[in-house]
Design a protein around this motif. Structure first.
Motif, PDB file in Angstrom:
ATOM      1  N   THR A   1       0.726  -1.131   0.064  1.00  0.00           N
ATOM      2  CA  THR A   1       0.056  -0.079   0.090  1.00  0.00           C
ATOM      3  C   THR A   1       0.950   0.996  -0.008  1.00  0.00           C
ATOM      4  O   THR A   1       0.572   1.981  -0.579  1.00  0.00           O
ATOM      5  CB  THR A   1      -1.060  -0.006   1.168  1.00  0.00           C
ATOM      6  OG1 THR A   1      -0.177  -0.094   2.456  1.00  0.00           O
ATOM      7  CG2 THR A   1      -1.939  -1.086   0.937  1.00  0.00           C
TER       8      THR A   1
ATOM      9  N   GLY B   1       2.174   1.992  -3.712  1.00  0.00           N
ATOM     10  CA  GLY B   1       1.082   1.821  -4.843  1.00  0.00           C
ATOM     11  C   GLY B   1       1.411   0.404  -5.813  1.00  0.00           C
ATOM     12  O   GLY B   1       1.276   0.547  -6.629  1.00  0.00           O
TER      13      GLY B   1
ATOM     14  N   ASP C   1      -6.327   5.818  -1.295  1.00  0.00           N
ATOM     15  CA  ASP C   1      -5.674   6.025  -2.557  1.00  0.00           C
ATOM     16  C   ASP C   1      -6.185   7.519  -3.350  1.00  0.00           C
ATOM     17  O   ASP C   1      -5.626   7.741  -4.460  1.00  0.00           O
ATOM     18  CB  ASP C   1      -5.274   5.051  -3.295  1.00  0.00           C
ATOM     19  CG  ASP C   1      -4.256   5.151  -4.190  1.00  0.00           C
ATOM     20  OD1 ASP C   1      -3.114   5.685  -3.791  1.00  0.00           O
ATOM     21  OD2 ASP C   1      -4.135   4.788  -5.451  1.00  0.00           O
TER      22      ASP C   1
ATOM     23  N   ASN D   1      -3.635  10.020  -4.691  1.00  0.00           N
ATOM     24  CA  ASN D   1      -2.950   9.711  -6.185  1.00  0.00           C
ATOM     25  C   ASN D   1      -3.705  10.019  -7.554  1.00  0.00           C
ATOM     26  O   ASN D   1      -3.306   9.812  -8.296  1.00  0.00           O
ATOM     27  CB  ASN D   1      -2.691   8.473  -5.944  1.00  0.00           C
ATOM     28  CG  ASN D   1      -1.529   8.066  -5.038  1.00  0.00           C
ATOM     29  OD1 ASN D   1      -0.431   8.878  -5.269  1.00  0.00           O
ATOM     30  ND2 ASN D   1      -1.602   7.218  -4.091  1.00  0.00           N
TER      31      ASN D   1
END
Length: 316
Positions: free
Chosen positions: A154, A157, A238, A241
């Motif tokens: 994690t 990524g 996430d 991102n």
């Protein structure tokens, strides 16, 4: 703070007992995985250890902590924080606890414990915890390996980010050797999204603000929209991102409204920018490629401060 090596941390852990492990606010996979890995590792060598319940832990990671948590802290407990970049990041139920030992990988960590180890070169704190357990002679079992894999995958990524190193991949290989189901983990962590998140993606796409010819992206997520769509914290995994994945974007800044009305910033950058420098100017911290901060004020005020600092940094 007394700075220790991995071997010294391992020796310290072997010489003491009765550990309470702290994760950070809004737990991600690294802090959740580190806590489970360390707790199981300590128990494997006969130590009493438990993770202090974190009310903000989402369903995505709750299975890692099953059977490992406690709501109570005995007076003689030794407090260990994992992947906590600063005292302000301790969970609300642990913010006043004296931290005896910290294990972290954020270069901006001020060293808020009596002793600790900070390894900025580690892509994930999980790598550091794993290294410590190896000095203690702990054998990686399936449950530990799954927690470790969640931690390192994690924070990189799924090994796509620039912080991924040869050691990161070696650690991941050890997890596979231990027999984890990496396909199912990867699908759950990196491929499966809810319909609410897809709708949020559509909003973020339509409202993305691009600066410097598209090199800098500002992504605003209204609190009202989160409520309207029924967004959960798992859905926000996430999200920082999202804007960075747009072609040409090298610095992505995501703005979220907290329950207090303040604004949470999550910054992700390419090697040409320094996310930590920006966030430290706002009272936060992190890594060069990934950092965060909280601005006292709404998103309009936060945007103004961010733009001013970017100008001072020469980025605008």
């Amino acid at each position: 703070m007394e700075k220790l090596t991995k071997a010294e941390v391992g020796a310290y852990l072997l010489c003491h007992d009765n550990y309470i492990i702290l994760t950070h606010r809004r737990p991600d996979g690294d802090t959740a995985g580190c806590a489970a890995l360390l707790c199981r590792g300590l128990r494997a060598v006969g130590k009493q250890a438990a993770i202090l319940t974190n009310p903000q832990l989402t369903t995505r990671y709750q299975h890692l902590h099953e059977g490992l948590t406690t709501d109570c802290v005995s007076p003689n407990a030794l407090i260990v924080s994992v992947d906590v970049a600063g005292r302000e990041m301790l969970p609300l139920n642990g913010k006043d606890l004296p931290v005896n030992l910290l294990i972290d990988h954020h270069g901006s960590n001020p060293g808020f414990a009596e002793r600790g180890i900070v390894e900025p070169e580690a892509a994930a704190c999980g790598e550091t915890v794993y290294g410590i357990l190896m000095t203690m002679g702990v054998a990686l079992d399936m449950a530990m390996a799954e927690a470790l894999y969640v931690a390192v995958s994690t924070d990189t990524g799924c090994f796509r980010f620039s912080n991924t190193t040869a050691n990161t991949l070696m650690v991941a290989a050890k997890c596979l050797e231990a027999g984890i189901d990496h396909y199912t983990l990867n699908k759950t962590l990196f491929e499966t999204v809810s319909l609410a998140r897809l709708r949020l993606n559509a909003y973020m796409t339509d409202h993305l603000e691009l600066l410097e010819g598209g090199k800098i992206a500002l992504c605003f997520i209204p609190g009202e929209l989160e409520k309207e769509l029924g967004i959960t914290e798992d859905d926000m995994e996430d999200v920082s991102n999202f804007a960075r994945n747009v072609e040409g974007v090298e610095l992505a800044i995501t703005f979220r409204t907290l329950s207090s009305g303040d604004t949470k910033l999550s910054v992700r950058s390419s090697p040409n920018y320094d996310a930590a420098r920006l966030c430290m100017a706002l009272g936060g911290g992190g890594h060069k490629a990934a950092a965060g901060a909280t601005v006292h004020g709404d998103q309009t005020i936060a945007r103004q401060q961010v733009v001013e600092i970017l100008g001072e940094m020469g980025a605008l």
